[in-house]
Design a protein around this motif. Sequence first.
Motif, PDB file in Angstrom:
ATOM      1  N   THR A   1       0.834  -1.191   0.000  1.00  0.00           N
ATOM      2  CA  THR A   1       0.000   0.000   0.000  1.00  0.00           C
ATOM      3  C   THR A   1       0.879   1.255   0.000  1.00  0.00           C
ATOM      4  O   THR A   1       2.114   1.168   0.042  1.00  0.00           O
ATOM      5  CB  THR A   1      -0.938   0.010   1.226  1.00  0.00           C
ATOM      6  OG1 THR A   1      -1.839   1.128   1.124  1.00  0.00           O
ATOM      7  CG2 THR A   1      -0.159   0.116   2.527  1.00  0.00           C
TER       8      THR A   1
ATOM      9  N   TRP B   1      -6.236  11.780   2.924  1.00  0.00           N
ATOM     10  CA  TRP B   1      -7.297  11.216   2.076  1.00  0.00           C
ATOM     11  C   TRP B   1      -7.528  11.995   0.788  1.00  0.00           C
ATOM     12  O   TRP B   1      -7.815  11.406  -0.266  1.00  0.00           O
ATOM     13  CB  TRP B   1      -8.606  11.095   2.864  1.00  0.00           C
ATOM     14  CG  TRP B   1      -9.187  12.385   3.370  1.00  0.00           C
ATOM     15  CD1 TRP B   1      -8.939  12.990   4.561  1.00  0.00           C
ATOM     16  CD2 TRP B   1     -10.136  13.217   2.691  1.00  0.00           C
ATOM     17  NE1 TRP B   1      -9.664  14.158   4.682  1.00  0.00           N
ATOM     18  CE2 TRP B   1     -10.418  14.313   3.549  1.00  0.00           C
ATOM     19  CE3 TRP B   1     -10.779  13.149   1.458  1.00  0.00           C
ATOM     20  CZ2 TRP B   1     -11.303  15.336   3.195  1.00  0.00           C
ATOM     21  CZ3 TRP B   1     -11.669  14.161   1.100  1.00  0.00           C
ATOM     22  CH2 TRP B   1     -11.927  15.236   1.959  1.00  0.00           C
TER      23      TRP B   1
ATOM     24  N   TRP C   1      -5.518  10.838  -2.433  1.00  0.00           N
ATOM     25  CA  TRP C   1      -5.973   9.677  -3.198  1.00  0.00           C
ATOM     26  C   TRP C   1      -6.955  10.104  -4.283  1.00  0.00           C
ATOM     27  O   TRP C   1      -7.020   9.481  -5.354  1.00  0.00           O
ATOM     28  CB  TRP C   1      -6.637   8.667  -2.268  1.00  0.00           C
ATOM     29  CG  TRP C   1      -5.655   7.925  -1.407  1.00  0.00           C
ATOM     30  CD1 TRP C   1      -5.321   8.193  -0.115  1.00  0.00           C
ATOM     31  CD2 TRP C   1      -4.881   6.789  -1.786  1.00  0.00           C
ATOM     32  NE1 TRP C   1      -4.380   7.298   0.335  1.00  0.00           N
ATOM     33  CE2 TRP C   1      -4.101   6.424  -0.669  1.00  0.00           C
ATOM     34  CE3 TRP C   1      -4.768   6.041  -2.969  1.00  0.00           C
ATOM     35  CZ2 TRP C   1      -3.212   5.343  -0.688  1.00  0.00           C
ATOM     36  CZ3 TRP C   1      -3.894   4.968  -2.994  1.00  0.00           C
ATOM     37  CH2 TRP C   1      -3.122   4.627  -1.862  1.00  0.00           C
TER      38      TRP C   1
ATOM     39  N   ALA D   1      -4.277   4.436  -6.886  1.00  0.00           N
ATOM     40  CA  ALA D   1      -5.139   3.422  -6.279  1.00  0.00           C
ATOM     41  C   ALA D   1      -5.091   2.069  -6.986  1.00  0.00           C
ATOM     42  O   ALA D   1      -5.059   1.023  -6.315  1.00  0.00           O
ATOM     43  CB  ALA D   1      -6.571   3.943  -6.212  1.00  0.00           C
TER      44      ALA D   1
ATOM     45  N   LEU E   1      -5.944   0.706   0.250  1.00  0.00           N
ATOM     46  CA  LEU E   1      -5.638   2.127   0.391  1.00  0.00           C
ATOM     47  C   LEU E   1      -5.397   2.443   1.860  1.00  0.00           C
ATOM     48  O   LEU E   1      -6.144   1.991   2.731  1.00  0.00           O
ATOM     49  CB  LEU E   1      -6.784   2.999  -0.120  1.00  0.00           C
ATOM     50  CG  LEU E   1      -6.924   3.182  -1.636  1.00  0.00           C
ATOM     51  CD1 LEU E   1      -7.401   1.892  -2.295  1.00  0.00           C
ATOM     52  CD2 LEU E   1      -7.878   4.328  -1.960  1.00  0.00           C
TER      53      LEU E   1
ATOM     54  N   ILE F   1      -5.336   5.655   4.199  1.00  0.00           N
ATOM     55  CA  ILE F   1      -5.709   7.070   4.215  1.00  0.00           C
ATOM     56  C   ILE F   1      -5.467   7.658   5.598  1.00  0.00           C
ATOM     57  O   ILE F   1      -5.630   6.985   6.609  1.00  0.00           O
ATOM     58  CB  ILE F   1      -7.173   7.279   3.787  1.00  0.00           C
ATOM     59  CG1 ILE F   1      -8.130   6.621   4.779  1.00  0.00           C
ATOM     60  CG2 ILE F   1      -7.405   6.729   2.376  1.00  0.00           C
ATOM     61  CD1 ILE F   1      -9.597   6.924   4.501  1.00  0.00           C
TER      62      ILE F   1
END
Length: 534
Positions: free
Chosen positions: A175, A180, A183, A190, A196, A198
């Motif tokens: 990852t 956030w 992304w 992604a 993901l 965040i």
Amino acid sequence: MPATSRSPVVLYLFSCLFALIALSGYWYGLGKPVVLPDAATPTHKLQCASYTPFDKDQSPFDQPFTLRPARMDADLALLATRFECIRTYSMTGLEAIPELARKHGLKVMLGAWVNANPVDTAKEVNALVAAANAYPDVVTAVIVGNEALLRKEVTGAQLAKLIRQVKAKVKQPVTYADVWEYWLQYPEVAPAVDFLTIHLLPYWEDDPKGIDDALAHVAQIRQTFGRQFAPKDILIGETGWPSEGRQRETALPSRVNEAKFIRSFVAMAEQNGWHYNLIEAFDQPWKREAEGAVGGYWGLFDADRQEKGVLAGPVSNLSWWPFWLLVSGVISLATLALAGRVTHARSAVILPLLAVFGAGCIGTWGELARVTSRSAGEYLWAVTLVVLNLLVLAHAALTLSARSGWRGRAFIWFESRAAWWLGAAGFAASVMMLGMVFDPRYRSFATSTLWLPALFYLVRPVRAPRREIGLLAFIVGAGIVPQLFREGLSNPQAWAWAVVSVLMTLALWRSLKVRAASRDVQPSSLPELERASG
């Protein structure tokens, strides 16, 4: 009229009692323990916490830098009592972490630091791959980079390529971690990751969220990401709340708020089956250099590895409150001793209140300086402001005293130098106001340093150099509206700073009106506060 009714002694004693109760209530109110539902117990471990191995006197910028294996061993032993895993951010110097984690029964989300230097990045990534393959039973996931997009050190395409290279060399899920929004700004990243990671930090949002709205914000973002990027899992890789530092709009750092956020978040995450990592295991004082006081106090434990009350048990915003009550009490008694016997009723009422007010301001600044000061220069600034407030408090106390004998001579000494104290207070206010207007993000509000001089010299202006005092009044006054605009009208700390700045500006302006003749030390010519003492 009976003699006792004319005596100020009864009023003085009553005022002393009231002042003592007020001072005790103030410090206890700041430090009283709050009981909240526990997040962690000996039988209920939390998922994961961010870990960096620096001791309280260390920084990653120290040269030469030497990690302390005994510290890492003790840290992981402690964290193993509360967590199932730890998250790291770099491989440099942390080669021993997987082995120590295995020793203490911890899993590791292992991170490599990615930056703009391809040589450094390659070194980090190679070490990450080697450790992941050497400890497959310990390393549950690898994290290729932390907020590198936020720092604009790599492009989305470069990062996605690097992630795919790592995925081809390890068996663990791979990852990348970032705030956030990034992304969404770099959608090409992604598809390259297995899940993901965040970062959700309501305090640091562009639109900061207060403690009452923070959890709803976290839930809304997590649910949005869960839908948008399904079927890939979402790890909340960083979430937490600072225990010290300046307020941002309605977002107020405190230990109680940190405990409220962490405990409520854990309950919400576990109810919804979310994967999470809390930031961070221990307070990191070195971060204050770049982020101010708030940067150093996100830990679930303090820098001495002591409980902060964040995870379980009662929590106090100010566990030191008995110490500061004692300090304030000593300053108050010293002030009363300096003033000596009072001979007028108004002085009998005002003097004890003045003593505890000034002492409370000094103690409040002492606590703030304790958590914000980082360098010799900042400690010197803190001490200078303490001395200034002590001088102003002594001047005010002698103004209210009978001023006979040595107290009369002391009053004349303070009175003849009153312009110095006013000028010093105005200078301090100007320096701090310039900082709050032009570089406020990481600065704490030193409001308590100005209440006493602002109020005293507003009530009792002194003759001072007009040009210098006028300039200081202009700087402080001109900064009030811009700093409020920058902070937002919902920030109580900003409003308190604005109010004390208004009072300081008025005190400076009133002193511009004082003529030379009015500075003769005669009771009949002194303004209201001195006439109160006769």
